[in-house]
Design an enzyme around this catalytic site. Structure first.
Site, PDB file in Angstrom:
ATOM      1  N   ALA A 112      47.008  31.497  43.117  1.00 18.09           N
ATOM      2  CA  ALA A 112      47.514  31.838  41.797  1.00 18.09           C
ATOM      3  C   ALA A 112      48.501  32.987  41.987  1.00 18.09           C
ATOM      4  CB  ALA A 112      46.360  32.244  40.896  1.00 18.09           C
ATOM      5  N   GLY A 152      43.964  29.482  44.594  1.00 19.92           N
ATOM      6  CA  GLY A 152      44.213  28.372  43.672  1.00 19.92           C
ATOM      7  C   GLY A 152      44.829  27.159  44.368  1.00 19.92           C
ATOM      8  N   GLU A 186      41.964  25.348  45.773  1.00 20.38           N
ATOM      9  CA  GLU A 186      41.244  24.765  44.626  1.00 20.38           C
ATOM     10  C   GLU A 186      41.982  23.549  44.061  1.00 20.38           C
ATOM     11  OE1 GLU A 186      41.147  28.729  42.897  1.00 20.38           O
ATOM     12  OE2 GLU A 186      38.992  28.492  42.568  1.00 20.38           O
ATOM     13  N   GLU A 203      40.066  35.393  47.380  1.00 15.48           N
ATOM     14  CA  GLU A 203      40.028  36.141  46.115  1.00 15.48           C
ATOM     15  C   GLU A 203      39.251  37.439  46.177  1.00 15.48           C
ATOM     16  OE1 GLU A 203      39.699  32.874  46.355  1.00 15.48           O
ATOM     17  OE2 GLU A 203      40.815  31.877  44.773  1.00 15.48           O
TER      18      GLU A 203
END
Ligand code: DAK
Length: 258
Positions: A64, A109, A112, A132
């Site tokens: 992200a 992300g 993911e 993260e």
């Protein structure tokens, strides 16, 4: 909606979606997530297999977008996470196969997103990780849910608690990816796999995907009962008649997806 971050190419029934934000190694900002949501929502029956990849030679998706996340407060964090999780769930539940062609970094992300796809193949320069906790957050796009399902709790916890990035060969060993290729071969191999899928009955593939996805979260009786119901549904399709008639008459089947 006009797309600033998505490149889309249609080849027969195969759609290739390339996420493109070169300045940040294709990190997912809210603009990309909104475009992805719009794109997935508008996919129609002309797409029978979707391949997702990242622009450039270095990165699939490097997570992200940290510069966007840095200033979020708690409700904004919930909202950002909800947006990503919804988009990834929409990808996971598409009624067609989705292949992630991971061409470099798949961090946070990015990892993911790859896990929301049905199948992951990667280039030998790919790196996977959930870094993260090093940023003071936890995986927020359903990584804590999907990673243990794919590779087991022990390894998932090691990856998430250490934040370490693993190489393509390690990802292959633990079952996070199905195959590793030279970078220049990756898209060709993704297309080859997609073309094999195209030869098969679309409704049957869609029902098989539903059975696997939904059955996974049920107990044995529930999962077997669900499979039985979906198996029965196949016999209401023209494709089942065509597939079996073609076999019995020693000819190639032509499926219509009905
Ligand atoms: N966000 C923003 N910019 C990024 C980025 C990212 N994730 N990754 C790379 N970039 C930018 C770099 O800042 C750099 O920008 P400039 O300095 O050129 O302006 C440019 O991309 C090139 O990166 P590097 O110069 O760092 O390139 P290197 O080859 O040296 O390193 C790298 C590549 C991928 C190893 C490195 O860039 C890196 O470590 N990037 C960060 C990877 C990372 O930690 N990703 C995970 C992000 S956290 C939530 C929902 C979801 C999430 C969290 C919460 N909620 C519930 C709210 C998900 C979180 C994540 O994904």
């Amino acid at each position: 909606m006009e797309y600033n971050y998505l490149k889309i190419e249609h080849k027969g029934g195969i759609t290739i979606l390339t996420i493109s934000a070169p300045k940040t190694l294709n990190a997912l900002n809210s603009g990309i997530l909104k475009e992805l949501g719009d794109f997935v929502g508008k996919l129609d029956a002309s797409t029978r297999v979707l391949i997702i990849t990242g622009d450039g030679e270095k990165s699939f998706v490097a997570g992200a977008d940290i510069s966007e996340m840095a200033h979020l407060n708690e409700p904004q964090g919930v909202e950002f996470g909800r947006l990503g999780a919804q988009v990834f769930r929409a990808i996971e539940t598409l009624p067609i196969p989705v292949i992630a062609a991971v061409n470099g970094y798949a961090l946070g992300g990015g990892c993911e997103l790859a896990m929301a796809c049905d199948i992951r193949i990667c280039s030998n320069n790919a790196k996977f990780g959930q870094p993260e906790v090093g940023l003071g957050i936890i995986p927020g796009f359903s990584g804590t849910y999907r990673l243990p399902k794919l590779i087991g709790q022990g390894y998932a916890k090691e990856m998430i608690y250490t934040g370490k990035a693993i190489r393509a060969d390690e990802a292959l060993r633990i079952g996070l990816v199905n195959a590793v290729y030279a970078p220049e071969e990756l898209m060709g191999k993704a297309m080859e796999m997609a073309e094999m899928m195209l030869k098969n009955a679309p409704v049957a593939i869609s029902l098989a995907k539903q059975s696997i996805n939904e059955g996974y979260d049920l107990d044995a009786d529930g999962a077997i009962g669900l499979e039985n119901k979906l198996f029965g549904k196949c016999f209401a399709t023209a494709d089942q008649k065509e597939g079996m008639d073609a076999f019995l008459n020693k000819r190639e089947a032509t499926f219509k997806g009905e």
